[in-house]
Design a protein around this motif. Sequence first.
Motif, mmCIF file in Angstrom:
data_model
loop_
_atom_site.group_PDB
_atom_site.id
_atom_site.type_symbol
_atom_site.label_atom_id
_atom_site.label_comp_id
_atom_site.label_asym_id
_atom_site.label_seq_id
_atom_site.Cartn_x
_atom_site.Cartn_y
_atom_site.Cartn_z
ATOM 1 N N SER A 11 1.372 -0.985 0.071
ATOM 2 C CA SER A 11 -0.187 -0.214 -0.380
ATOM 3 C C SER A 11 0.732 1.032 0.135
ATOM 4 O O SER A 11 1.679 1.250 0.650
ATOM 5 C CB SER A 11 -0.923 0.143 0.967
ATOM 6 N N ASP A 12 0.255 2.433 -0.541
ATOM 7 C CA ASP A 12 0.916 3.638 -0.461
ATOM 8 C C ASP A 12 -0.303 4.630 -0.197
ATOM 9 O O ASP A 12 -1.424 4.801 -0.341
ATOM 10 C CB ASP A 12 1.557 3.931 -1.473
ATOM 11 N N TRP A 24 -4.983 7.130 -2.276
ATOM 12 C CA TRP A 24 -4.226 5.412 -1.907
ATOM 13 C C TRP A 24 -4.019 4.367 -3.022
ATOM 14 O O TRP A 24 -5.126 4.493 -4.060
ATOM 15 C CB TRP A 24 -4.678 5.379 -0.392
ATOM 16 N N MET A 26 -3.564 0.380 -3.817
ATOM 17 C CA MET A 26 -3.032 -1.031 -2.527
ATOM 18 C C MET A 26 -2.954 -2.101 -3.839
ATOM 19 O O MET A 26 -3.625 -2.233 -5.038
ATOM 20 C CB MET A 26 -3.496 -1.311 -1.746
ATOM 21 N N GLU A 52 -1.711 6.801 3.828
ATOM 22 C CA GLU A 52 -1.357 5.878 3.589
ATOM 23 C C GLU A 52 -1.785 4.748 4.817
ATOM 24 O O GLU A 52 -2.466 3.392 4.288
ATOM 25 C CB GLU A 52 -0.133 6.060 4.329
ATOM 26 N N ALA A 56 -3.737 0.889 3.659
ATOM 27 C CA ALA A 56 -3.245 -0.498 4.122
ATOM 28 C C ALA A 56 -4.303 -0.967 4.382
ATOM 29 O O ALA A 56 -4.588 -2.249 4.315
ATOM 30 C CB ALA A 56 -2.236 -0.534 5.401
ATOM 31 N N SER A 79 4.675 -1.030 3.215
ATOM 32 C CA SER A 79 4.677 -0.085 3.589
ATOM 33 C C SER A 79 5.791 1.245 3.318
ATOM 34 O O SER A 79 6.553 0.383 4.640
ATOM 35 C CB SER A 79 3.206 0.256 4.326
ATOM 36 N N ASN A 141 5.797 -1.524 -4.579
ATOM 37 C CA ASN A 141 5.589 0.241 -4.147
ATOM 38 C C ASN A 141 5.778 1.390 -4.688
ATOM 39 O O ASN A 141 4.666 1.863 -5.019
ATOM 40 C CB ASN A 141 6.977 0.639 -2.980
#
Length: 157
Positions: A11-12, A24, A26, A52, A56, A79, A141
Amino acid sequence: MKNDKSFAIFSDGACRGNPGPGAWGMVGQDSSGAVLFKGSGVETNTTNNRMEMIGALEAMKSLKGHGINLSESKVFLYSDSKYVVDGMKSWVSGWKSRGWKKADKKTPENVDLWKELDTIANCFENIQYIWVKGHAGHPQNELCDQLANEALDDSGF
């Protein structure tokens, strides 16, 4: 990942201004590396930390909803947010034991999302949180970052 009951989620989060519009991204993979799901979302007024966390959270929700036996699976959440990784590994248990208060008796920032993350994380028997350096060439990522930024672009931000 060593066996067919292992899964990796990535996730980012991204923000254009902090606070400002954010997104976001993922991705979830099985032990063979096959992509099980990927996704992204946008909020118009948010912070990078919230994005963030939501990345997640959405990755965990997607894996849970994928019909996987969570009691037999090992899950690795990657992450580039130390906020998310340290929070889940270290901070949440203390906050919970103090009634969702920090040591200084103040409520943690983003407590709504910390509670959601804690609730969904408790569905997993075996989950590990792993920090990866952002913008350093980690393929998944970078993909999560790309998904988040494309979502922002597509939304006109």
